[in-house]
Write a protein that holds these residues in place. Sequence first.
Motif, PDB file in Angstrom:
ATOM      1  N   PRO A 128       2.742   3.903  10.878  1.00 50.55           N
ATOM      2  CA  PRO A 128       1.399   4.146  10.309  1.00 50.55           C
ATOM      3  C   PRO A 128       0.503   2.905  10.237  1.00 50.55           C
ATOM      4  O   PRO A 128      -0.643   2.999   9.818  1.00 50.55           O
ATOM      5  N   HIS A 129       1.005   1.726  10.664  1.00 48.78           N
ATOM      6  CA  HIS A 129       0.199   0.497  10.597  1.00 48.78           C
ATOM      7  C   HIS A 129      -0.725   0.437  11.822  1.00 48.78           C
ATOM      8  O   HIS A 129      -0.654  -0.495  12.634  1.00 48.78           O
ATOM      9  N   VAL A 130      -1.595   1.430  11.913  1.00 47.28           N
ATOM     10  CA  VAL A 130      -2.401   1.631  13.128  1.00 47.28           C
ATOM     11  C   VAL A 130      -3.387   0.499  13.406  1.00 47.28           C
ATOM     12  O   VAL A 130      -3.707   0.210  14.552  1.00 47.28           O
ATOM     13  N   ILE A 132      -1.999  -7.552   6.866  1.00 52.38           N
ATOM     14  CA  ILE A 132      -3.389  -7.300   6.422  1.00 52.38           C
ATOM     15  C   ILE A 132      -3.468  -6.245   5.305  1.00 52.38           C
ATOM     16  O   ILE A 132      -4.286  -6.347   4.409  1.00 52.38           O
ATOM     17  N   GLU A 133      -2.578  -5.242   5.352  1.00 53.46           N
ATOM     18  CA  GLU A 133      -2.525  -4.269   4.242  1.00 53.46           C
ATOM     19  C   GLU A 133      -2.160  -4.990   2.938  1.00 53.46           C
ATOM     20  O   GLU A 133      -2.552  -4.595   1.855  1.00 53.46           O
ATOM     21  N   HIS A 134      -1.361  -6.047   3.072  1.00 52.86           N
ATOM     22  CA  HIS A 134      -0.976  -6.862   1.924  1.00 52.86           C
ATOM     23  C   HIS A 134      -1.805  -8.128   1.985  1.00 52.86           C
ATOM     24  O   HIS A 134      -1.806  -8.827   2.985  1.00 52.86           O
ATOM     25  N   GLY A 160      12.447  -0.754   7.361  1.00 55.06           N
ATOM     26  CA  GLY A 160      11.659   0.269   8.063  1.00 55.06           C
ATOM     27  C   GLY A 160      10.163   0.118   7.875  1.00 55.06           C
ATOM     28  O   GLY A 160       9.680  -0.945   7.467  1.00 55.06           O
ATOM     29  N   THR A 161       9.413   1.197   8.132  1.00 61.79           N
ATOM     30  CA  THR A 161       7.949   1.109   8.094  1.00 61.79           C
ATOM     31  C   THR A 161       7.382   1.026   6.675  1.00 61.79           C
ATOM     32  O   THR A 161       6.240   0.642   6.488  1.00 61.79           O
ATOM     33  N   ALA A 162       8.173   1.388   5.659  1.00 59.54           N
ATOM     34  CA  ALA A 162       7.708   1.213   4.278  1.00 59.54           C
ATOM     35  C   ALA A 162       8.421  -0.011   3.702  1.00 59.54           C
ATOM     36  O   ALA A 162       9.449  -0.438   4.216  1.00 59.54           O
ATOM     37  N   HIS A 163       7.855  -0.583   2.647  1.00 61.19           N
ATOM     38  CA  HIS A 163       8.495  -1.739   2.016  1.00 61.19           C
ATOM     39  C   HIS A 163       9.699  -1.250   1.233  1.00 61.19           C
ATOM     40  O   HIS A 163       9.546  -0.470   0.303  1.00 61.19           O
ATOM     41  N   GLU A 164      10.886  -1.675   1.620  1.00 65.99           N
ATOM     42  CA  GLU A 164      12.087  -1.231   0.907  1.00 65.99           C
ATOM     43  C   GLU A 164      12.602  -2.360   0.048  1.00 65.99           C
ATOM     44  O   GLU A 164      12.684  -3.505   0.494  1.00 65.99           O
ATOM     45  N   PRO A 174       0.771  -1.240   0.000  1.00 62.19           N
ATOM     46  CA  PRO A 174       0.000   0.000   0.000  1.00 62.19           C
ATOM     47  C   PRO A 174       0.804   1.294   0.000  1.00 62.19           C
ATOM     48  O   PRO A 174       0.235   2.352  -0.169  1.00 62.19           O
ATOM     49  N   HIS A 175       2.099   1.179   0.215  1.00 56.10           N
ATOM     50  CA  HIS A 175       2.832   2.429   0.414  1.00 56.10           C
ATOM     51  C   HIS A 175       2.989   3.224  -0.885  1.00 56.10           C
ATOM     52  O   HIS A 175       3.269   4.413  -0.864  1.00 56.10           O
ATOM     53  N   SER A 176       2.828   2.562  -2.037  1.00 57.35           N
ATOM     54  CA  SER A 176       2.855   3.316  -3.294  1.00 57.35           C
ATOM     55  C   SER A 176       1.848   2.693  -4.256  1.00 57.35           C
ATOM     56  O   SER A 176       1.586   1.490  -4.204  1.00 57.35           O
ATOM     57  N   GLY A 215      11.150  -8.758   7.568  1.00 62.13           N
ATOM     58  CA  GLY A 215      10.170  -8.047   6.759  1.00 62.13           C
ATOM     59  C   GLY A 215      10.207  -6.577   7.136  1.00 62.13           C
ATOM     60  O   GLY A 215      11.208  -6.111   7.682  1.00 62.13           O
ATOM     61  N   HIS A 216       9.097  -5.858   6.890  1.00 66.19           N
ATOM     62  CA  HIS A 216       9.108  -4.430   7.219  1.00 66.19           C
ATOM     63  C   HIS A 216       8.476  -4.182   8.583  1.00 66.19           C
ATOM     64  O   HIS A 216       7.823  -5.042   9.162  1.00 66.19           O
ATOM     65  N   LEU A 217       8.716  -2.996   9.101  1.00 65.22           N
ATOM     66  CA  LEU A 217       8.374  -2.677  10.487  1.00 65.22           C
ATOM     67  C   LEU A 217       6.875  -2.373  10.622  1.00 65.22           C
ATOM     68  O   LEU A 217       6.467  -1.240  10.813  1.00 65.22           O
TER      69      LEU A 217
HETATM   70 ZN   LIG Z   1       3.364  -1.510   5.482  1.00 65.27          ZN
END
Ligand SMILES: [Zn+2]
Length: 296
Positions: A122-124, A262-264, A207-211, A66-68, A187-189
Amino acid sequence: MKKIVFLLLTLLILGSLFWWGVKRSAPSVKTEPRLVVSGYVPYTLAKQIAGDSAEILMLLPPGAEPHSFEPTPGVLIALNQADAFIYISDELEPWAKELAQTVGARTQVLALAKSFPTVQDPHVWMNIQQAQLMAYQIAALLAKIAPQNRAVTDENYFKLASELDDLQTQFSQALATCKYHEVVHIGHLAFGNLLQPYGLTLTALSGTAHEGEHSVKKLTELIREIKDKQLPAIFTEESVSPGLSRTVATETGVQILPLYSIEHISKQDFENQVTYAELMRRNLQSLTRGLICQAS
Ligand SMILES: [Zn+2]
């Protein structure tokens, strides 16, 4: 002039194809209200509350992160024909923030995490209490835009709220009994908000975004940490290459367990309409096994 008419016709056809796609996958849905949602988290919560009383179009396809996201012209048309656009936050989905600025007056915009205190992660929704607040906001929006369906949506919302209450109890009971308190995630944070309420810590590969690129240095640090603390398991997620966790597991002899952000969402889980609570129960199962806790 002819060019403009042609362009408008193309956009209209693209827009109707979007909604047609939704109808085709769920032939029994009624024609209103129409919701456009950014990704799987608002999708699954809205779906549980609305049931078949709304058409829901998810912008991020299954398998995407979801980050982009690059919206197409058809997305803009679908958005302007929708009664509401629901996304999580400007921080998580900067592309959704831009889309929200393009909608017309008929489309209500709901950014679910807008009222939450500013958090670094931001993964609230990984915090169950915050997921409950998100569900409440969706139910309130549906009551506003489709009061004729309120008996159904209210009933579904109360069922969901009670399911999330039970989930929270299961997490509190099981995670209070763990032998280990550290999650090493290849994985990511994305899981800090899930673990923090239960006193568990998280170290992640990125980090918090998928790198895209993962540093060898960080991977080496994680391997040392697993060996030093004699951790029995590592955790990974579907959007990360399985080769990375296999490398760590071979090096340390630990087992690999899945976590779901869950976002993915995988294509299979999307087809099966796996719910938020079901994915969180899978997370609890993995944590219980990997941290050696008593199952509730
Ligand atoms: Zn994420």
